[in-house]
Motif scaffolding. Sequence first.
Motif, PDB file in Angstrom:
ATOM      1  N   GLY A 585       5.159  67.785  61.207  1.00  0.00           N
ATOM      2  CA  GLY A 585       3.872  67.684  60.523  1.00  0.00           C
ATOM      3  C   GLY A 585       2.729  67.367  61.469  1.00  0.00           C
ATOM      4  N   VAL A 586       2.910  67.619  62.745  1.00  0.00           N
ATOM      5  CA  VAL A 586       1.861  67.366  63.736  1.00  0.00           C
ATOM      6  C   VAL A 586       0.987  68.614  63.858  1.00  0.00           C
ATOM      7  N   CYS A 587      -0.326  68.414  63.799  1.00  0.00           N
ATOM      8  CA  CYS A 587      -1.286  69.502  63.976  1.00  0.00           C
ATOM      9  C   CYS A 587      -1.891  69.422  65.368  1.00  0.00           C
ATOM     10  N   SER A 588      -1.770  70.508  66.091  1.00  0.00           N
ATOM     11  CA  SER A 588      -2.365  70.605  67.420  1.00  0.00           C
ATOM     12  C   SER A 588      -2.019  69.384  68.258  1.00  0.00           C
ATOM     13  N   ASN A 589      -3.069  68.688  68.786  1.00  0.00           N
ATOM     14  CA  ASN A 589      -2.817  67.546  69.661  1.00  0.00           C
ATOM     15  C   ASN A 589      -2.847  66.210  68.928  1.00  0.00           C
ATOM     16  N   GLY A 590      -2.950  66.262  67.583  1.00  0.00           N
ATOM     17  CA  GLY A 590      -2.878  65.034  66.800  1.00  0.00           C
ATOM     18  C   GLY A 590      -4.154  64.215  66.763  1.00  0.00           C
ATOM     19  N   SER A 591      -5.294  64.798  67.098  1.00  0.00           N
ATOM     20  CA  SER A 591      -6.565  64.073  66.965  1.00  0.00           C
ATOM     21  C   SER A 591      -6.917  63.925  65.486  1.00  0.00           C
ATOM     22  N   GLN A 592      -7.845  63.030  65.192  1.00  0.00           N
ATOM     23  CA  GLN A 592      -8.265  62.839  63.802  1.00  0.00           C
ATOM     24  C   GLN A 592      -8.767  64.144  63.202  1.00  0.00           C
ATOM     25  N   THR A 593      -9.548  64.879  63.956  1.00  0.00           N
ATOM     26  CA  THR A 593     -10.091  66.143  63.453  1.00  0.00           C
ATOM     27  C   THR A 593      -9.005  67.200  63.311  1.00  0.00           C
ATOM     28  N   SER A 594      -8.026  67.202  64.228  1.00  0.00           N
ATOM     29  CA  SER A 594      -6.939  68.184  64.162  1.00  0.00           C
ATOM     30  C   SER A 594      -6.114  68.034  62.889  1.00  0.00           C
ATOM     31  N   TYR A 595      -6.040  66.835  62.358  1.00  0.00           N
ATOM     32  CA  TYR A 595      -5.347  66.610  61.087  1.00  0.00           C
ATOM     33  C   TYR A 595      -6.274  66.851  59.892  1.00  0.00           C
ATOM     34  N   ALA A 596      -7.471  66.251  59.945  1.00  0.00           N
ATOM     35  CA  ALA A 596      -8.323  66.212  58.758  1.00  0.00           C
ATOM     36  C   ALA A 596      -8.858  67.584  58.360  1.00  0.00           C
ATOM     37  N   MET A 597      -9.272  68.364  59.335  1.00  0.00           N
ATOM     38  CA  MET A 597      -9.907  69.635  59.001  1.00  0.00           C
ATOM     39  C   MET A 597      -8.919  70.641  58.409  1.00  0.00           C
ATOM     40  N   PRO A 598      -7.747  70.840  59.000  1.00  0.00           N
ATOM     41  CA  PRO A 598      -6.772  71.729  58.358  1.00  0.00           C
ATOM     42  C   PRO A 598      -6.318  71.222  56.982  1.00  0.00           C
ATOM     43  N   LEU A 599      -6.182  69.904  56.843  1.00  0.00           N
ATOM     44  CA  LEU A 599      -5.800  69.350  55.541  1.00  0.00           C
ATOM     45  C   LEU A 599      -6.823  69.712  54.476  1.00  0.00           C
ATOM     46  N   ILE A 603      -5.466  75.147  54.929  1.00  0.00           N
ATOM     47  CA  ILE A 603      -4.765  76.109  55.768  1.00  0.00           C
ATOM     48  C   ILE A 603      -3.317  75.696  56.044  1.00  0.00           C
ATOM     49  N   LEU A 604      -2.955  74.458  55.700  1.00  0.00           N
ATOM     50  CA  LEU A 604      -1.591  73.966  55.900  1.00  0.00           C
ATOM     51  C   LEU A 604      -0.728  74.251  54.670  1.00  0.00           C
ATOM     52  N   PRO A 605       0.592  74.281  54.822  1.00  0.00           N
ATOM     53  CA  PRO A 605       1.463  74.463  53.656  1.00  0.00           C
ATOM     54  C   PRO A 605       1.257  73.324  52.661  1.00  0.00           C
ATOM     55  N   GLU A 606       1.099  73.662  51.409  1.00  0.00           N
ATOM     56  CA  GLU A 606       0.816  72.649  50.386  1.00  0.00           C
ATOM     57  C   GLU A 606       1.916  71.593  50.319  1.00  0.00           C
ATOM     58  N   LEU A 611       3.013  64.783  54.273  1.00  0.00           N
ATOM     59  CA  LEU A 611       3.524  64.471  55.606  1.00  0.00           C
ATOM     60  C   LEU A 611       2.387  64.437  56.632  1.00  0.00           C
ATOM     61  N   VAL A 612       1.516  65.430  56.573  1.00  0.00           N
ATOM     62  CA  VAL A 612       0.405  65.509  57.525  1.00  0.00           C
ATOM     63  C   VAL A 612      -0.578  64.365  57.285  1.00  0.00           C
ATOM     64  N   LEU A 613      -0.835  64.056  56.014  1.00  0.00           N
ATOM     65  CA  LEU A 613      -1.727  62.933  55.696  1.00  0.00           C
ATOM     66  C   LEU A 613      -1.183  61.631  56.280  1.00  0.00           C
ATOM     67  N   ASN A 614       0.103  61.423  56.133  1.00  0.00           N
ATOM     68  CA  ASN A 614       0.717  60.206  56.687  1.00  0.00           C
ATOM     69  C   ASN A 614       0.608  60.176  58.216  1.00  0.00           C
ATOM     70  N   ASN A 615       0.740  61.329  58.838  1.00  0.00           N
ATOM     71  CA  ASN A 615       0.543  61.397  60.287  1.00  0.00           C
ATOM     72  C   ASN A 615      -0.890  61.026  60.668  1.00  0.00           C
ATOM     73  N   LEU A 616      -1.843  61.523  59.889  1.00  0.00           N
ATOM     74  CA  LEU A 616      -3.245  61.191  60.138  1.00  0.00           C
ATOM     75  C   LEU A 616      -3.471  59.684  60.024  1.00  0.00           C
ATOM     76  N   ILE A 617      -2.959  59.094  58.955  1.00  0.00           N
ATOM     77  CA  ILE A 617      -3.152  57.658  58.738  1.00  0.00           C
ATOM     78  C   ILE A 617      -2.478  56.850  59.847  1.00  0.00           C
TER      79      ILE A 617
END
Length: 810
Positions: A585-599, A603-606, A611-617
């Motif tokens: 569930g890691v997006c790109s390099n894991g920056s705040q923007t790399s998670y938040a914008m795709p979420l 564009i991410l699988p629903e 999982l991605v939200l938890n990674n962001l947090i």
Amino acid sequence: MKSLTITFIAAIFLSSCKGIKTENETGDTWANAEWIAFEQLDDSMKVVPAIEGSGDNLGDKCVERSVVPLFRKKFDVTKDIEHAEINICGLGHYELYINGEKVGNSFLSPGWSNYQKRCLYNAYNITEQLKNGDNVIGVIVGNGFYNINRERYRKLVVAYGYPRLIFNIRITFKDGSVKNIVSDDHCSVSSSPITFSSIYGGEDYDATLEQASWNTSGFDDLSWQRPVILSDSIGELVAETDYPLKVMQKFDVQEILTSRTGKTIYDFGQNASGIISLKVKGNRGARIRIRPDELINSEGNITQRSGGGPYEFNYILKGEGVEEWQPRFTYYGFRYAELEIIEPENAEKKTEIVELKMLHTRNSSPTVGSFTCSDTLFNQIFELINWGIKSNMASVATDCPHREKLGWLEQAYLIGPSMHYNFDIHALYSKIVTDMMDSQLENGLVPDIAPEYVPFKGGFRDSPEWGSAAVIIPWQIYNWYGDKEVLKRAYPMMKRYVMYLENKAQNHILDHGLGDWCDLGPEHPGHVQLTPKAVTATSIYYYDLQIVAETAKMMSHPEDYEKFIRLSEKVKIAFLNRFYDDKTGVCSNGSQTSYAMPLYTGILPEDDEELVLNNLISSIRNNDYALTSGDIGYHFLVRVLSKNGRSDILYKMNNRSDHPGYGYQIKKGATSLTESWSALSDVSNNHMMLGHLMEWFYSGLGGIYQDTNSVAYSDIIIAPKPVGDINWVSCTFKSPKGVIASNWEIEANTFTMNIEIPKDASAKIMIPEDYKNSSFEMINISGQTSIDAEITDGVFNLESGKYKIIAKNN
């Protein structure tokens, strides 16, 4: 003196700029009116498009100051008037007088535009200002963005021409006859006491050059000249429908300081867009030199480093009692003003400053929202952001009120959700749509600024996160105000822009532009440091395609809908293949923007969103809740956390002053939102581009937002999110349906909420998590009666009205 209120009329698109018609036509807009000027700029000396920077490589172009002219025309009225109206356009800006009285209270009218495509005009009802007998129209016309010469500070140099004027006064008499008084070669023109005027450099006024009563019927204008009749090409005349700029607030001097070098500095206490107002008495020929700035340095001096300089206001006294002056055709962003009195030689008395004020100028769009809470810092942050917004609401949504004054488009759609809670921006944003349409290139590109006075280079002209305003803003206007006509008008532009992006993409990935501008990395803020450009550019590309597809469906273009949906799926697959690890569930390099914008863009699988939200947090927590997202990413970060019920994270990120962010700026003394999270002194200290937390104040803490499929707030959700130690919030928003209010407090294990739902709307009320299982009491405040409502898991529905809801934990 009496001022008349401006009457805004519906936009009229004319077949030519001169609009020549016969005087006897009914409903005539321009009759035989002609464009007139004090002088004409030779075509060989014009500079269009503008040149970025000093323009010092232009030879003898844009060297001379243009004359800021006075126009007048005398006419007689011999019959009783039923109605009188004037249509007028002065480029760059004008001030209008009838019989010596200023008409309206607007500032910098008309609004600025792409002058090769359209010139805005205004209509005023002047019935009460005309009289039987002799009458006079008087007009002063300044430069604005129509002409910027190579003197003092300038972001760009441009010359569409010298100041020009067109008007038609249409008088309808009680006997049914009509008379038109128009701009033509029967007008008279002279130079004004304004000896220098620049939207970027300031304004100079020499009161010794005044011609008393020049705009009244008794004035002798025999020494004046006839105007030049202009026939050069210019954009069509279109009625201005946006609210005008006005003086909206006045600030007294809070403190008079003396710098270490002996300079006198006036502190107005607030950094804001505006001009000064001066009262002075003293020697004829004495000069008052005023240099505004938003900051002072360690020695207490003005530097104009962050706002651009030299920028000055200069006034030369005529030596007749108390003299009053304020600039007409320029403005700046400032809190401080250095004032110097330069006496004439052999002066026998001392020139004295009687009064100095700061006049805050901005777009007069009505205020529609209010927010306060029990947290002092959050109230300060609200005001910080609000001043950044107010200072950049002009005829366009500017980036800053001093150095650039340009309509950078990314901030318009990113800060728009915050702005629309605070101001009615329907008209302003509709104009931005028109500006984008006028600026779109033949290949479909919508440049980063609109109007595009100057074609910047690289990502400063072509950045997907900026140009996407052409797609997102029309959709926002429809969503907020239910305006389908703007969406319909903009659809061809929207479609052409995403097709441009399709042509730019490599294997459906975009990898150009500015990216997450001004994110908080190890280097000086500006170019993106933490998130790959391809992540933000491709995410917004996908988001654009979804919006254009939905618009196509609404406009009954099924082929377009299918085309853009299919294309969006290809973009999604390409993005996931390149940037997403579906195992972790890691997006790109894991920056705040790399998670938040795709979420947020979808564009991410629903199924992976949690999982991605938890990674962001987790990434935010691991970074000690510090902000790192920039201009682009922070908007999406706020929205993702708020949408997913994680206001607690937003609270921890922003309720602090120890790390660059809002509180940090306030701690450093900022009174308006700054361009950098760190409030650096070498960049603008009056920007609105990072003000996205304001939306959360309304939609998160206040809990006011629309249901997913709602348009123009027909279906409202009121779901406040108490966080931290906040124990009360007062929040109101005048939606298109009417006032929505959410006022709540927590005391002694009891949550009490007073709400208002407007007429013809319904609302879903969602009680905070900690009070879902409480005992409830609901009172219809209007009828002072208790009501029953079906409550499921703290959620219930109410129709229009005012209610008090009490949830008490046992």
